[in-house]
Design an enzyme around this catalytic site. Structure first.
Site, PDB file in Angstrom:
ATOM      1  N   GLY A  10       0.811  -1.215   0.000  1.00  0.00           N
ATOM      2  CA  GLY A  10       0.000   0.000   0.000  1.00  0.00           C
ATOM      3  C   GLY A  10       0.844   1.265   0.000  1.00  0.00           C
ATOM      4  O   GLY A  10       2.071   1.220   0.088  1.00  0.00           O
ATOM      5  N   THR A  76      -3.633   0.950  11.071  1.00  0.00           N
ATOM      6  CA  THR A  76      -4.869   0.596  10.383  1.00  0.00           C
ATOM      7  C   THR A  76      -6.063   1.151  11.158  1.00  0.00           C
ATOM      8  O   THR A  76      -6.137   1.004  12.377  1.00  0.00           O
ATOM      9  CB  THR A  76      -5.003  -0.936  10.271  1.00  0.00           C
ATOM     10  N   SER A  99      -2.767   4.173  16.960  1.00  0.00           N
ATOM     11  CA  SER A  99      -3.126   5.566  16.756  1.00  0.00           C
ATOM     12  C   SER A  99      -3.745   5.747  15.384  1.00  0.00           C
ATOM     13  O   SER A  99      -3.384   5.047  14.433  1.00  0.00           O
ATOM     14  CB  SER A  99      -1.874   6.458  16.870  1.00  0.00           C
ATOM     15  N   GLY A 100      -4.668   6.689  15.289  1.00  0.00           N
ATOM     16  CA  GLY A 100      -5.247   7.015  14.001  1.00  0.00           C
ATOM     17  C   GLY A 100      -4.336   7.897  13.177  1.00  0.00           C
ATOM     18  O   GLY A 100      -4.565   8.095  11.988  1.00  0.00           O
ATOM     19  N   HIS A 132      -9.663  13.207   2.405  1.00  0.00           N
ATOM     20  CA  HIS A 132      -8.626  12.271   1.996  1.00  0.00           C
ATOM     21  C   HIS A 132      -8.801  11.892   0.525  1.00  0.00           C
ATOM     22  O   HIS A 132      -9.830  12.178  -0.076  1.00  0.00           O
ATOM     23  CB  HIS A 132      -8.658  10.999   2.857  1.00  0.00           C
ATOM     24  N   HIS A 133      -7.814  11.219   0.010  1.00  0.00           N
ATOM     25  CA  HIS A 133      -7.824  10.746  -1.378  1.00  0.00           C
ATOM     26  C   HIS A 133      -8.993   9.797  -1.637  1.00  0.00           C
ATOM     27  O   HIS A 133      -9.564   9.214  -0.708  1.00  0.00           O
ATOM     28  CB  HIS A 133      -6.498  10.040  -1.694  1.00  0.00           C
ATOM     29  N   LYS A 136      -9.284   5.992  -0.121  1.00  0.00           N
ATOM     30  CA  LYS A 136      -9.431   5.648   1.299  1.00  0.00           C
ATOM     31  C   LYS A 136     -10.742   4.909   1.528  1.00  0.00           C
ATOM     32  O   LYS A 136     -11.802   5.350   1.061  1.00  0.00           O
ATOM     33  CB  LYS A 136      -9.365   6.902   2.172  1.00  0.00           C
TER      34      LYS A 136
END
Length: 245
Positions: A10, A76, A99-100, A132-133, A136
């Protein structure tokens, strides 16, 4: 430290691999992904795992890490309650950093949001907007949830009771105390987050814009080195950075 990268094919996985291979303190011993040409498991001498894969893949890998006693870093997002429970159970045996968002800027932003929410109080309406792109898969982003929860913590309220996700239809006036989260998707945006405090006579906006995934990857690698020396438990990037509430 010998690490395995899960989700190596990824965008984040590739950035993690590039930075790790240039770090004298790290050795990438496995690049794991479902894509062809990637490893499917890590070798016995692995010392830590960094996971930026897909939420459904996390339970299997974190269980395996717990059995082997490996430090685990999770980037993740979008885990279901059942998947999160597997992570929580693994943290009883191994150190887990979850963590995010692993960037220094976003974790600093959380402190600012918490302080602003406390000082401004319920007279200012809180809206969190993230973009976001288009690739996502989960929404809202883990970072947006972190920021919204920081605002709730600053106000001293239960986030789950205050939160609303988007709006549609005849919804009536905005209730006092509501914390709204909105997700935008498009193009190749790495990650933009804005927390808005809207009052009757002024509006305060705190924004973070990621220019490269390198900020996230560098933080995750730092977290892996930090976690290797810690006791079992769940930690956040704020713990890694030494932030004090």
């Amino acid at each position: 430290m010998k690490i395995a990268i899960v989700g190596a094919a990824g965008r984040m996985g590739k950035m993690l691999t590039t930075l790790a291979e240039a770090d004298k303190d790290l050795e990438v011993v496995a690049k794991i992904d479902v894509a062809e040409g990637y490893d499917k498991e890590w070798p016995a001498d692995t010392e830590g795992v960094i996971d930026f894969s897909f939420h459904a893949a996390v339970p299997g890998f974190v269980r395996k890490a717990a059995e082997a006693g490996l430090a685990y870093v999770i980037g993740t997002t979008g885990l279901s309650p059942e998947e999160q429970q597997v992570v929580d159970d693994a943290a009883k045996k191994i150190p887990v950093v979850q963590s995010g968002n692993y960037s220094l800027g976003v974790n600093l932003l959380m402190n600012l949001v918490k302080t602003a929410a406390k000082v401004l109080g319920p007279a200012y309406d809180v809206e969190v907007v993230e973009m976001h792109h288009k690739h996502k898969k989960d929404a809202p982003s883990g970072t947006a949830l972190m920021l919204a929860k920081a605002a709730a913590e600053g106000r001293g309220v239960d986030f789950d009771k205050a939160a609303v996700y988007g709006r549609k239809g005849i919804i009536g006036e905005r209730p006092e105390g509501e914390i709204a989260v909105h997700a935008l998707r498009g193009g190749s945006v790495v990650g933009d987050h804005t927390v808005m405090f809207a009052g009757d006579v002024e509006r305060v906006e705190i924004t973070h814009k990621a220019q490269s995934r390198e900020a996230f990857a560098a933080g995750a690698l730092r977290a892996a080195l930090w976690a290797a020396k810690k006791a079992p438990g769940i930690y956040t990037m704020r713990d890694v950075l030494g932030f004090v509430d």
